[in-house]
Design a protein around this motif. Sequence first.
Motif, PDB file in Angstrom:
ATOM      1  N   SER A  41       0.838  -1.199   0.000  1.00  0.00           N
ATOM      2  CA  SER A  41       0.000   0.000   0.000  1.00  0.00           C
ATOM      3  C   SER A  41       0.877   1.254   0.000  1.00  0.00           C
ATOM      4  O   SER A  41       0.515   2.289  -0.556  1.00  0.00           O
ATOM      5  CB  SER A  41      -0.953   0.003   1.205  1.00  0.00           C
ATOM      6  OG  SER A  41      -0.233   0.227   2.398  1.00  0.00           O
ATOM      7  N   LEU A  42       2.066   1.141   0.606  1.00  0.00           N
ATOM      8  CA  LEU A  42       2.988   2.282   0.613  1.00  0.00           C
ATOM      9  C   LEU A  42       3.670   2.436  -0.751  1.00  0.00           C
ATOM     10  O   LEU A  42       4.011   3.554  -1.155  1.00  0.00           O
ATOM     11  CB  LEU A  42       4.009   2.121   1.741  1.00  0.00           C
ATOM     12  CG  LEU A  42       3.346   2.205   3.131  1.00  0.00           C
ATOM     13  CD1 LEU A  42       4.232   1.596   4.210  1.00  0.00           C
ATOM     14  CD2 LEU A  42       2.983   3.649   3.477  1.00  0.00           C
ATOM     15  N   ALA A  45       1.271   4.446  -2.525  1.00  0.00           N
ATOM     16  CA  ALA A  45       1.382   5.855  -2.111  1.00  0.00           C
ATOM     17  C   ALA A  45       2.510   6.525  -2.895  1.00  0.00           C
ATOM     18  O   ALA A  45       2.356   7.656  -3.384  1.00  0.00           O
ATOM     19  CB  ALA A  45       1.630   5.947  -0.607  1.00  0.00           C
ATOM     20  N   TYR A  48       1.333   7.238  -6.380  1.00  0.00           N
ATOM     21  CA  TYR A  48       0.485   8.440  -6.471  1.00  0.00           C
ATOM     22  C   TYR A  48       1.322   9.713  -6.431  1.00  0.00           C
ATOM     23  O   TYR A  48       1.077  10.648  -7.206  1.00  0.00           O
ATOM     24  CB  TYR A  48      -0.560   8.454  -5.352  1.00  0.00           C
ATOM     25  CG  TYR A  48      -1.831   7.747  -5.755  1.00  0.00           C
ATOM     26  CD1 TYR A  48      -2.719   8.337  -6.646  1.00  0.00           C
ATOM     27  CD2 TYR A  48      -2.142   6.493  -5.248  1.00  0.00           C
ATOM     28  CE1 TYR A  48      -3.878   7.685  -7.046  1.00  0.00           C
ATOM     29  CE2 TYR A  48      -3.294   5.825  -5.633  1.00  0.00           C
ATOM     30  CZ  TYR A  48      -4.164   6.431  -6.530  1.00  0.00           C
ATOM     31  OH  TYR A  48      -5.307   5.792  -6.935  1.00  0.00           O
ATOM     32  N   LEU A  72       8.569   8.821   1.492  1.00  0.00           N
ATOM     33  CA  LEU A  72       8.102   7.573   2.098  1.00  0.00           C
ATOM     34  C   LEU A  72       8.994   7.152   3.271  1.00  0.00           C
ATOM     35  O   LEU A  72       8.502   6.616   4.264  1.00  0.00           O
ATOM     36  CB  LEU A  72       8.017   6.472   1.043  1.00  0.00           C
ATOM     37  CG  LEU A  72       6.669   6.268   0.329  1.00  0.00           C
ATOM     38  CD1 LEU A  72       5.639   5.699   1.303  1.00  0.00           C
ATOM     39  CD2 LEU A  72       6.119   7.550  -0.258  1.00  0.00           C
ATOM     40  N   VAL A 108      -3.952   3.383   4.835  1.00  0.00           N
ATOM     41  CA  VAL A 108      -3.298   3.981   3.661  1.00  0.00           C
ATOM     42  C   VAL A 108      -4.233   3.882   2.460  1.00  0.00           C
ATOM     43  O   VAL A 108      -4.439   4.861   1.726  1.00  0.00           O
ATOM     44  CB  VAL A 108      -1.950   3.284   3.363  1.00  0.00           C
ATOM     45  CG1 VAL A 108      -1.371   3.774   2.036  1.00  0.00           C
ATOM     46  CG2 VAL A 108      -0.965   3.520   4.492  1.00  0.00           C
ATOM     47  N   GLU A 109      -4.842   2.704   2.277  1.00  0.00           N
ATOM     48  CA  GLU A 109      -5.766   2.529   1.152  1.00  0.00           C
ATOM     49  C   GLU A 109      -6.936   3.509   1.247  1.00  0.00           C
ATOM     50  O   GLU A 109      -7.296   4.172   0.271  1.00  0.00           O
ATOM     51  CB  GLU A 109      -6.293   1.094   1.124  1.00  0.00           C
ATOM     52  CG  GLU A 109      -7.239   0.842  -0.035  1.00  0.00           C
ATOM     53  CD  GLU A 109      -7.971  -0.499   0.077  1.00  0.00           C
ATOM     54  OE1 GLU A 109      -7.406  -1.423   0.692  1.00  0.00           O
ATOM     55  OE2 GLU A 109      -9.097  -0.599  -0.442  1.00  0.00           O
ATOM     56  N   LEU A 112      -5.779   7.099   0.483  1.00  0.00           N
ATOM     57  CA  LEU A 112      -5.525   7.307  -0.953  1.00  0.00           C
ATOM     58  C   LEU A 112      -6.841   7.367  -1.713  1.00  0.00           C
ATOM     59  O   LEU A 112      -7.033   8.200  -2.600  1.00  0.00           O
ATOM     60  CB  LEU A 112      -4.630   6.191  -1.500  1.00  0.00           C
ATOM     61  CG  LEU A 112      -3.188   6.171  -0.986  1.00  0.00           C
ATOM     62  CD1 LEU A 112      -2.453   4.940  -1.508  1.00  0.00           C
ATOM     63  CD2 LEU A 112      -2.442   7.440  -1.380  1.00  0.00           C
ATOM     64  N   PRO A 217      -6.159   2.624  -5.492  1.00  0.00           N
ATOM     65  CA  PRO A 217      -5.815   2.410  -4.073  1.00  0.00           C
ATOM     66  C   PRO A 217      -5.867   0.953  -3.612  1.00  0.00           C
ATOM     67  O   PRO A 217      -5.035   0.531  -2.810  1.00  0.00           O
ATOM     68  CB  PRO A 217      -6.841   3.264  -3.332  1.00  0.00           C
ATOM     69  CG  PRO A 217      -7.124   4.386  -4.273  1.00  0.00           C
ATOM     70  CD  PRO A 217      -7.098   3.759  -5.642  1.00  0.00           C
TER      71      PRO A 217
END
Lengths: 292, 242
Positions: A41-42, A45, A48, A72, A108-109, A112, A217
């Motif tokens: 998930s990072l 990120a 994105y 990050l 995180v999901e 986003l 996401p």
Amino acid sequence: MEQIIQTLILGLALGGVFALMGSGLSLVFGVMRIVNLAHPSLIIAGAYATYWAFKLWGIDPLVMLPVAAIILAAIGVLLYKLVFEREARSAKYSEMTVLLTFATAMIVEGALGGMFTNTQRVTSPSYATDAIFIGNIFIPTGQLYAGIVSLLIISALALFLKYSRFGNAIRATTQNREAAELLGVNVNLVCIMSFAIGIGLAGAAGSLVSFVFSFFPAKHWEWVAVLMSLVVLGGMGSILGTVIASFMLCVVAAFVGAYVGATWSTMTFFLALFLILLIRPQGLFGEKPELA
Amino acid sequence: MPELLDVSSLTAGYGDGPAILDGAHLTVQPGKVHCIIGPNGAGKSTLLKAICGMLKIRKGDVKFKGESLKGLRPDQILRKGICFVPQERALFPKMTVRENLRMGGYSLADKSGLERAIDEIEERFPILRERRDQHAGTMSGGQQQTLAMARTLIVKPDIVMLDEPSLGLAPKIVQEMFDIMKVMASEGITILLVEQNALMGLKNADWGVVLDLGRTLFEGPAAEVMADPRIQELYLGGKKAA
Ligand SMILES: Nc1ncnc2c1ncn2[C@@H]1O[C@H](COP(=O)(O)OP(=O)(O)O)[C@@H](O)[C@H]1O
Ligand SMILES: [Mg+2]
């Protein structure tokens, strides 16, 4: 023959990117025994950050890569300080950290999704859709660049771990935490820095992923199992193992995709994960579980 | 002259658990080999861990050169000159022998002499030079123990604490380990040894300490400890005279 070489090249190109995606996961597991379910998930990120930098300001993903890595890495430090540091002495460490990384992935999901919606995105610098032709064999430029940059970053990581003083402290902590502490290694600092490097690598991988795959996401769920299969096959915590496993599985997946059917390609990773756990749970380069 | 190390009515244990040590005491004379004996579970390893700072001192005190070590971390105690080789030898199995030696100097503030110091150790222990690029985990038990003991020399310690260096080694190799230890002592390094095989440990030591149930029962010259009928009865098999 040509098709075999073609398939091999496509597999290898992806292998490099997945190796980078898995190496941060492997580092974090090695040092802290945290199975970081939030790692993919990072990566998203990071993807994105790269996507918007390109879309808004036209910044090339490869230029954005170090920036994404630093952003990050900073998030990694924050995350470690807020969430994981206090668990370090907990008796239920493994159970707690798995739950916490799972929760982190959901957060995180959600964040986003809230900010950027669930639309599929892909960063589109000119090279992302180009290809180099050698005879009838083509190499997608985007994948080639991503694969090469991944290998450069992994090589830099390997050199850092092998030859720098702090890199040696990280390896020592991975192999024998108590011994490292006895010899004067500040193990808590090693944990924070390894977490930062691991998540920083997720950011860097995100930059590359952003123009190699389309993403949204919730895409990270697909990658959790893929990355787990790489890390488990490589031997939990062995970065070299993760890299080799990544090339092996990506090449196999490419052949399965070409000769069995595209929908079976991803199944390769899940099947591999299943088989490894049955046959050789310590992976290619890992210790036997009872010694770990 | 004050003792180099003075452990007095020490209480310590693991985490919030019960006190494992309760009333342990010990005096350490510079340049001598001290052997701690006692049955399995007596708290011998725990005592070494408390001295090196891995466990908190709950009551009592550990004084090194007259200065309390209470509240210090393992790395701080290491920098003061006390090295600990735990039972598991504290090696890094997938680092080379040379890298393991280099890690031994991790706490040194001044790294300029480190490579030279490692060269000297390789000269003294040819097996380590022979194996320098080999992973430590692939060496035999005796070689690993040699590496662990040799590695302590890098920081030029005052005291080296060894927890059961003979564990899992063939008798001939065990004698080699004791010989290395005695050479270290002859160079002025004070040795604090824990030994399961009490007779063998005491034979190679100057000073004996008997620990049981977390308390020191008896300490004195090794020959006296060996000769003491109570000790013979309990720990030395009852008949073998010194
Ligand atoms: N890590 C630990 N956590 C909790 N208790 C321990 C730990 N290690 C040892 N103990 C306990 O401490 C006691 C003394 O152990 P130890 O010092 O290892 O004995 P010895 O070295 O004399 O055989 C034992 O009862 C053991 O169960
Ligand atoms: Mg013991």
